[in-house]
Write a protein that holds these residues in place. Structure first.
Motif, mmCIF file in Angstrom:
data_model
loop_
_atom_site.group_PDB
_atom_site.id
_atom_site.type_symbol
_atom_site.label_atom_id
_atom_site.label_comp_id
_atom_site.label_asym_id
_atom_site.label_seq_id
_atom_site.Cartn_x
_atom_site.Cartn_y
_atom_site.Cartn_z
ATOM 1 N N PRO A 135 28.945 29.157 -32.513
ATOM 2 C CA PRO A 135 29.473 30.497 -32.805
ATOM 3 C C PRO A 135 30.663 30.405 -33.742
ATOM 4 N N PRO A 136 30.971 31.469 -34.464
ATOM 5 C CA PRO A 136 32.085 31.419 -35.409
ATOM 6 C C PRO A 136 33.422 31.294 -34.691
ATOM 7 N N ALA A 137 34.375 30.659 -35.352
ATOM 8 C CA ALA A 137 35.733 30.573 -34.809
ATOM 9 C C ALA A 137 36.324 31.979 -34.790
ATOM 10 N N PRO A 138 37.302 32.249 -33.912
ATOM 11 C CA PRO A 138 37.841 33.606 -33.790
ATOM 12 C C PRO A 138 38.356 34.199 -35.091
ATOM 13 N N GLU A 139 38.914 33.390 -35.992
ATOM 14 C CA GLU A 139 39.466 33.941 -37.219
ATOM 15 C C GLU A 139 38.405 34.168 -38.293
ATOM 16 N N GLU A 140 37.190 33.699 -38.074
ATOM 17 C CA GLU A 140 36.131 33.887 -39.042
ATOM 18 C C GLU A 140 35.449 35.231 -38.838
ATOM 19 N N THR A 141 34.836 35.730 -39.879
ATOM 20 C CA THR A 141 34.028 36.940 -39.767
ATOM 21 C C THR A 141 32.699 36.545 -39.145
ATOM 22 N N PRO A 142 32.259 37.263 -38.110
ATOM 23 C CA PRO A 142 30.987 36.904 -37.482
ATOM 24 C C PRO A 142 29.830 37.022 -38.471
ATOM 25 N N GLU A 143 28.868 36.113 -38.339
ATOM 26 C CA GLU A 143 27.692 36.152 -39.192
ATOM 27 C C GLU A 143 26.808 37.324 -38.779
ATOM 28 N N GLU A 144 25.985 37.755 -39.689
ATOM 29 C CA GLU A 144 25.025 38.806 -39.365
ATOM 30 C C GLU A 144 24.127 38.296 -38.241
ATOM 31 N N GLY A 145 23.882 39.135 -37.259
ATOM 32 C CA GLY A 145 23.050 38.731 -36.129
ATOM 33 C C GLY A 145 23.840 38.191 -34.953
ATOM 34 N N THR A 146 25.172 38.076 -35.080
ATOM 35 C CA THR A 146 26.000 37.604 -33.980
ATOM 36 C C THR A 146 25.970 38.623 -32.852
ATOM 37 N N LEU A 147 25.821 38.139 -31.621
ATOM 38 C CA LEU A 147 25.829 39.004 -30.449
ATOM 39 C C LEU A 147 26.950 38.587 -29.515
ATOM 40 N N TYR A 148 27.470 39.545 -28.779
ATOM 41 C CA TYR A 148 28.523 39.304 -27.807
ATOM 42 C C TYR A 148 28.006 39.680 -26.429
ATOM 43 N N LEU A 149 28.423 38.952 -25.406
ATOM 44 C CA LEU A 149 28.027 39.240 -24.031
ATOM 45 C C LEU A 149 29.164 39.995 -23.354
ATOM 46 N N VAL A 150 28.858 41.189 -22.860
ATOM 47 C CA VAL A 150 29.841 42.043 -22.204
ATOM 48 C C VAL A 150 29.490 42.141 -20.725
ATOM 49 N N HIS A 151 30.488 41.976 -19.873
ATOM 50 C CA HIS A 151 30.285 42.113 -18.424
ATOM 51 C C HIS A 151 30.904 43.419 -17.960
ATOM 52 N N SER A 152 30.168 44.163 -17.154
ATOM 53 C CA SER A 152 30.707 45.359 -16.516
ATOM 54 C C SER A 152 30.203 45.380 -15.078
ATOM 55 N N ALA A 153 30.924 46.101 -14.215
ATOM 56 C CA ALA A 153 30.560 46.144 -12.802
ATOM 57 C C ALA A 153 30.720 47.555 -12.271
ATOM 58 N N VAL A 154 29.860 47.900 -11.342
ATOM 59 C CA VAL A 154 29.921 49.187 -10.667
ATOM 60 C C VAL A 154 29.987 48.892 -9.174
ATOM 61 N N GLU A 155 31.008 49.448 -8.529
ATOM 62 C CA GLU A 155 31.155 49.226 -7.089
ATOM 63 C C GLU A 155 31.163 50.569 -6.378
ATOM 64 N N THR A 156 30.231 50.725 -5.427
ATOM 65 C CA THR A 156 30.155 51.937 -4.624
ATOM 66 C C THR A 156 29.884 51.564 -3.178
ATOM 67 N N ASN A 157 30.609 52.200 -2.275
ATOM 68 C CA ASN A 157 30.425 51.974 -0.837
ATOM 69 C C ASN A 157 30.422 50.490 -0.464
ATOM 70 N N GLY A 158 31.257 49.704 -1.105
ATOM 71 C CA GLY A 158 31.359 48.285 -0.791
ATOM 72 C C GLY A 158 30.289 47.413 -1.414
ATOM 73 N N ASN A 159 29.375 47.984 -2.148
ATOM 74 C CA ASN A 159 28.341 47.204 -2.833
ATOM 75 C C ASN A 159 28.682 47.123 -4.312
ATOM 76 N N ARG A 160 28.517 45.942 -4.868
ATOM 77 C CA ARG A 160 28.864 45.720 -6.269
ATOM 78 C C ARG A 160 27.622 45.278 -7.035
ATOM 79 N N VAL A 161 27.422 45.901 -8.189
ATOM 80 C CA VAL A 161 26.353 45.509 -9.100
ATOM 81 C C VAL A 161 27.002 45.204 -10.444
ATOM 82 N N ASN A 162 26.640 44.073 -11.027
ATOM 83 C CA ASN A 162 27.202 43.614 -12.294
ATOM 84 C C ASN A 162 26.141 43.690 -13.375
ATOM 85 N N TYR A 163 26.593 43.984 -14.587
ATOM 86 C CA TYR A 163 25.686 44.073 -15.722
ATOM 87 C C TYR A 163 26.221 43.177 -16.832
ATOM 88 N N PHE A 164 25.354 42.334 -17.351
ATOM 89 C CA PHE A 164 25.681 41.501 -18.500
ATOM 90 C C PHE A 164 24.850 42.049 -19.660
#
Length: 153
Positions: free
Chosen positions: A33-62
């Motif tokens: 992957p490109p170094a942080p100071e470089e411009t990402p190449e076309e087609g570069t993807l990033y993985l984002v994590h998010s979570a939803v917690e309700t009634n003590g149950n947690r579901v995560n999304y990547f």
């Protein structure tokens, strides 16, 4: 560690040593992957994590996104859904990442192919006495090898 003294028993040392056995997950990507100071190449993807917690149950999304430059709505239908408290293990340039399951002591390798997250091999540590996956517990030593360190034993 208590009062600056590391306490260990023979059994816990052995379990920690065994659990530190190599987690071999071969890499398939040729490009780093490109170094942080470089411009990402076309087609570069990033993985984002998010979570939803309700009634003590947690579901995560990547989720894969093309840019982090602007806010966007994530498409959870295209996301990897993992219950509990999973752990993401990744290192720059190895061509894959791993997720420690949120409800079992198992690590699964993932790759990105054609814009989708594709699961690969899984490795369970249950027979070694590991109860849950630890944060920052995987050390990538090459593009084909990583180690898991069990700190709870």
């Amino acid at each position: 560690m208590r009062g600056g003294v590391l306490r260990s028993t023979k059994g816990s040392f052995f379990r920690g040593l065994v659990a530190s056995a190599a987690l071999v997950l071969g890499a398939c990507a040729d490009d780093a992957p490109p170094a942080p100071e470089e411009t990402p190449e076309e087609g570069t993807l990033y993985l984002v994590h998010s979570a939803v917690e309700t009634n003590g149950n947690r579901v995560n999304y990547f989720s894969l996104v093309e840019s982090l430059a602007e806010a966007r709505t994530l498409d959870y239908a295209r996301s990897l859904e993992v219950p509990g408290r999973p752990r993401l293990y990744a290192a720059r340039g190895v061509g894959f990442f791993a997720i420690g399951a949120g409800e079992s002591p198992t690590i699964t390798r993932y790759e990105v192919r054609d814009g989708a997250l594709v699961p690969g091999a899984s490795l369970s540590f249950q027979n070694l006495g590991v109860r849950a996956m630890g944060a920052r517990a995987v050390l990538f030593v090459s593009d084909t090898k990583a180690y898991y360190l069990e700190r709870a034993s």
